[in-house]
Write a protein that holds these residues in place. Structure first.
Motif, PDB file in Angstrom:
ATOM      1  N   MET A   1       0.836  -1.205   0.000  1.00 55.94           N
ATOM      2  CA  MET A   1       0.000   0.000   0.000  1.00 55.94           C
ATOM      3  C   MET A   1       0.872   1.258   0.000  1.00 55.94           C
ATOM      4  O   MET A   1       0.664   2.206  -0.727  1.00 55.94           O
ATOM      5  CB  MET A   1      -0.908   0.011   1.218  1.00 55.94           C
ATOM      6  N   VAL A   2       1.894   1.270   0.866  1.00 52.61           N
ATOM      7  CA  VAL A   2       2.791   2.420   0.913  1.00 52.61           C
ATOM      8  C   VAL A   2       4.188   1.945   0.586  1.00 52.61           C
ATOM      9  O   VAL A   2       4.674   0.999   1.185  1.00 52.61           O
ATOM     10  CB  VAL A   2       2.777   3.075   2.308  1.00 52.61           C
TER      11      VAL A   2
ATOM     12  N   TYR B   1      14.977   1.508  12.810  1.00 51.50           N
ATOM     13  CA  TYR B   1      13.702   0.855  13.117  1.00 51.50           C
ATOM     14  C   TYR B   1      12.822   0.700  11.893  1.00 51.50           C
ATOM     15  O   TYR B   1      11.619   0.515  12.005  1.00 51.50           O
ATOM     16  CB  TYR B   1      12.955   1.642  14.197  1.00 51.50           C
TER      17      TYR B   1
ATOM     18  N   PHE C   1      11.681   2.755   9.765  1.00 51.79           N
ATOM     19  CA  PHE C   1      10.648   3.760   9.525  1.00 51.79           C
ATOM     20  C   PHE C   1      10.698   4.198   8.078  1.00 51.79           C
ATOM     21  O   PHE C   1      11.715   4.042   7.407  1.00 51.79           O
ATOM     22  CB  PHE C   1      10.936   4.993  10.385  1.00 51.79           C
TER      23      PHE C   1
ATOM     24  N   LYS D   1      -8.195   9.173   1.858  1.00 48.09           N
ATOM     25  CA  LYS D   1      -8.915   8.004   2.388  1.00 48.09           C
ATOM     26  C   LYS D   1      -9.084   6.879   1.386  1.00 48.09           C
ATOM     27  O   LYS D   1      -9.628   5.839   1.727  1.00 48.09           O
ATOM     28  CB  LYS D   1     -10.298   8.435   2.901  1.00 48.09           C
TER      29      LYS D   1
END
Lengths: 265, 403
Positions: free
Chosen positions: B1-2, B215, B217, B402
């Motif tokens: 998705m990302v 981590y 990110f 969204k």
């Protein structure tokens, strides 16, 4: 150890609850064993949610007693129940959409790395690692634990809600309609999650209108009708006869616990 | 998705996705820069002059401080209409304390901060405990504090404040090293502080990048990260240079900086901040998770009251007096600043830094249009349009996200 396992994890005896003049529960008994999935079914207003809200501390019963691992307890708030390891996953998803997955999983239980007076500084990395570990363990597929819950699908959100409920030494997880308003694929994932939780030793009570769901994941099921228990039986046989059997109880055609003389008071 | 990060990133593509992901947050920074650039050109450079920027910051101070508190109130889906007159009233109490009761500046400020906290707790009691809608509860405060302000100022009309130390908060600047040989006419301490800020910023950015990398990110690609570092450094250097050209960093600016840093820390790093966002996002969920919605409501309104007191100090010291109309409509300016700064009317979303930028956007419009000699009636209309544009932009970008 074996002896301890024989004591049911939850026992509810003769639970009664009135709302004004309405008798929502007329003396219900419930038993949940260790590592058991109990399906709870019944028509609308049969008292399923009321009974579960009592077990999760949201309602206080008028009569009856609750035993957790054989010890009598008084639940006066959801916080009490949570301290005893009873967690409820609410139908309307108790998640904050504006926060990410980590923040939701640890909501109200944030891990503090150090304190500055009254201010606790959060240990974000620890919480993040733990969240990732939790999702991995439950085989929940979310690309990043830093995604806002807002941007997740319905099934993913339900998975987060369930993961959150089972994260902290939970003994009993109560799920209220976990598959309502989900797509077919998402329902399968949620049911897989329930099986996964059972495989890992959790005890679960699941409320659902969908008898297929109950049939697929439950060891035993209980039917409530008009605030009374009318059936308590292991889940066996094929799905069609199961459904027929259960529907007969739900609509009142059969009743295993009917008292002599008093039909359906 | 990302996508975490593209393997072979093309610079423009990176920039594009980055802008799309962060458009809501960056939109107002861009808006502020555009507005400032426009007024600089339209006023032939007067707008960006050291003197005007120093003035702009001091003018924004009392609204910016309220906007910080209002952000928290809006995050928990409430509103506080009482803070404008509360600020005016507390300023008048401070003035009376110094002029009539001969209190020192510090004692007077301490006194009104306590009074502000109590006033905030009272609003918190009405909203959190009695469950009165914040709009109604604080509307009562609006009326009440307005009356109280008029009572305090009744005998004299305007209370002139003669306390030098107090007045310096709204008018004074941080001291400088006196040197006639090195950079005469430039405020050296301000430049040094600016330099230190840049170093601190770069050090902090590199550190947190390292931490985030370890981590896994999502982080900025290296070239964009460096561009961001350079951009922000130039911005800080520019502001420091402009301020140093007049009289340096004002005490008002110091107060704003401390409050913003403190509140930003609370909202992003602490459990309290997390709980405030949780209550704003889903109060039932927060309550079920063991967060006391009542307690959070008390804390947020109490902080609002304290900030109203500080706003009262900034305003009354700036004008060296307490007047009967002090604080009029401050609450609405603060609310507008918070919304322009990205706070969501439905709660749960908003940033302290955003609201400060919002306050500067609104005040830049006022200052710029004043310099251009635009009539006040048009000024209101322009500010209205900016507010609407900000909220429409906010809603539009949020809906798109969204998908």
């Amino acid at each position: 150890m074996v002896e301890a396992e024989k004591i049911p994890i939850v026992e509810m005896h003769n639970i009664k609850k009135n709302f004004g003049g309405l008798q929502a529960l007329k003396g219900v008994d419930l038993v949940l064993h260790h590592n058991e999935v109990l399906g709870l079914v019944g028509d609308n207003a049969a008292g399923k949610s009321t009974l579960m809200k009592i077990l999760s501390g949201a309602y206080i019963p008028d009569e009856g007693e609750i035993l957790i691992e054989g010890k009598k307890v008084h639940l006066t708030s959801s916080w009490d129940a949570r301290q005893l390891g009873i967690e409820m996953v609410y139908q309307d998803l108790a998640l904050a959409n504006n926060l990410d997955v980590v923040a939701n999983v640890f909501m109200g239980r944030e891990v503090v790395s150090f304190r500055l007076g009254p201010l606790g500084v959060m240990d974000e990395h620890y919480m993040e690692r733990e969240t990732e570990r939790l999702l991995d363990r439950l085989k929940i597929d979310i690309s990043s634990v830093r995604l806002k819950v807002d941007s997740l699908s319905g099934g993913q959100r339900q998975a987060v809600a369930i993961a959150r409920a089972t994260a902290f030494n939970t003994k009993v997880t109560i799920m209220d309609e976990p598959t309502a308003a989900l797509s077919v694929a998402a329902i399968e994932k949620v049911l897989d999650l329930v099986r996964e939780l059972k495989a890992q030793g959790n005890s679960i009570i699941i409320i659902s209108h969908r008898l297929e769901d109950i049939y697929q994941v439950s060891d035993r099921m209980m039917v409530l009708r008009h605030g009374r228990k009318v059936c308590d039986t292991p889940v066996t046989g094929d799905i069609d006869s199961f459904r027929e059997h259960v529907v007969a109880y739900i609509v009142g055609a059969r009743d295993d616990f009917a008292e002599e003389g008093s039909d359906q008071s | 998705m990302v996508k975490a990060d593209g393997s072979k990133p093309s610079f423009l593509k990176d920039l594009n996705t980055l802008l799309q992901q962060n458009i809501r947050e960056w939109g107002m920074y861009i808006a502020l820069v555009v507005i400032m650039a426009y007024f600089t050109i339209a006023t032939k450079g007067i707008f960006i002059s050291s003197r005007n920027i120093a003035n702009l910051i001091n003018q924004t101070g009392y609204i910016a401080v309220l906007a910080v508190g209002m952000t928290l109130v809006i995050i928990i889906s409430h509103i506080d209409l009482s803070v404008g007159y509360l600020s005016g009233f507390l300023g008048a109490v401070a003035a009376t304390a110094m002029e009539t009761w001969n209190f020192s500046a510090a004692t007077s400020i301490f006194l009104i901060v306590i009074l502000g906290a109590l006033a905030g707790l009272f609003s918190g009691f009405l909203v959190g405990q009695m469950r009165i809608p914040a709009f109604v509860a604080t509307l009562a405060g609006w009326l009440g504090y307005r009356g109280a302000l008029q009572l305090v100022t009744m005998s004299k009309g305007t209370i002139v404040i003669t306390n030098e130390a107090y007045n310096a908060i709204g008018n004074g600047y941080i001291p400088d090293i006196s040197s006639t040989t090195f950079l005469p006419g430039v405020h050296k301490v301000t430049l040094i502080l600016g330099g230190l800020t840049i170093l601190l910023y770069i050090w902090n950015a590199i550190n947190s990048r390292k931490r985030m990398l370890s981590y896994n990110f999502k982080i900025l690609p290296r070239h964009l990260f460096i561009i961001k570092l350079i951009f922000v450094s130039i911005l800080i250097a520019g502001i420091a240079w402009i301020l140093a050209g007049y009289r340096g960093l004002s005490w008002t600016a110091v107060v704003i900086l401390i409050i913003v840093l403190f509140y930003n820390f609370i909202m992003t790093r602490t459990v309290l901040g997390r709980h405030i966002y949780a209550v704003g996002g889903n109060p039932e969920a927060a309550q079920l998770s063991g967060i006391s919605v009542k307690k959070i409501t008390y804390v947020v309104f109490c902080s609002m009251g304290v900030l109203a007191a500080i706003s009262g100090v900034l305003y009354s010291s700036r004008f060296k007096s307490a007047t009967t109309t002090a604080g009029t409509l401050f609450e609405l300016d603060a609310i507008a600043a918070a919304f322009v700064g990205g706070a969501s009317p439905s709660g749960g979303i908003g940033k302290v830094t955003g609201s400060i930028i919002g306050a500067f956007v609104m005040m830049s419009l006022t200052s710029g249009m004043n310099l251009m000699g635009i009539d006040i009636s048009y000024q209101y209309i322009v500010r209205a349009m900016v507010l609407v544009a900000a909220v429409v932009f906010d809603v539009a970008t949020r809906n798109r996200k969204k998908i």
